[in-house]
Scaffold this motif. Structure first.
Motif: not given
Length: 145
Positions: A5-6, A81-85, A96-98
């Protein structure tokens, strides 16, 4: 093996009105939170210069909520893949998945509420970034990387 999962944003219920105030609700599955909540904790008065988190979990799923202030969350997945929120609305949570490396940086007034799928277990944490990358390579069946 299914794709992991993302991280994704969750809209929590907002009940009330401007003249009386609001309440937001995060109920277990089937609801806004995709797991049964087994641990709740919050962080506050974190200096703005401090970056918290810097870990992933083997099993624990989390929903992070900025109930006050602003929290900048950066996540990294196995594929790089890096995401900033930016969380700053108390009716928005970040799932936030494992196996997701994550860091958080706070405004001084921020209060972060965390809903977790597992009780605290030190063995569930991956605190070393190189170990995190190695766990993902092994899980994906890959070699170097």
């Amino acid at each position: 093996m299914p794709a992991p999962a993302a991280p994704y944003l969750i809209d929590l219920a907002k009940l009330g009105a401007p003249d009386i105030g609001y309440i937001s609700v995060a109920e277990g599955w089937p609801g806004a939170v995709p797991f049964a909540v087994k641990r709740v904790f919050w962080t506050y008065y974190t200096p703005e210069s401090i970056v918290r988190g810097r870990h992933a979990h083997h099993r624990t799923e989390q929903v992070l909520v900025a109930v006050a202030g602003r929290i900048t969350v950066t996540t990294e997945q196995a594929d790089g893949l890096i995401q900033t929120v930016r969380l700053e609305d108390p009716r928005t949570g970040l799932y936030v998945p494992p196996h997701t490396w994550h860091t958080m940086q706070y405004s001084h007034s921020a209060v972060q509420l965390v809903l977790a799928s597992q009780p605290y277990d030190a063995a569930d944490y991956i605190r070393d970034y190189d170990e995190f990358r190695a766990v993902w390579r092994a899980r994906a069946g890959g070699g170097g990387g």
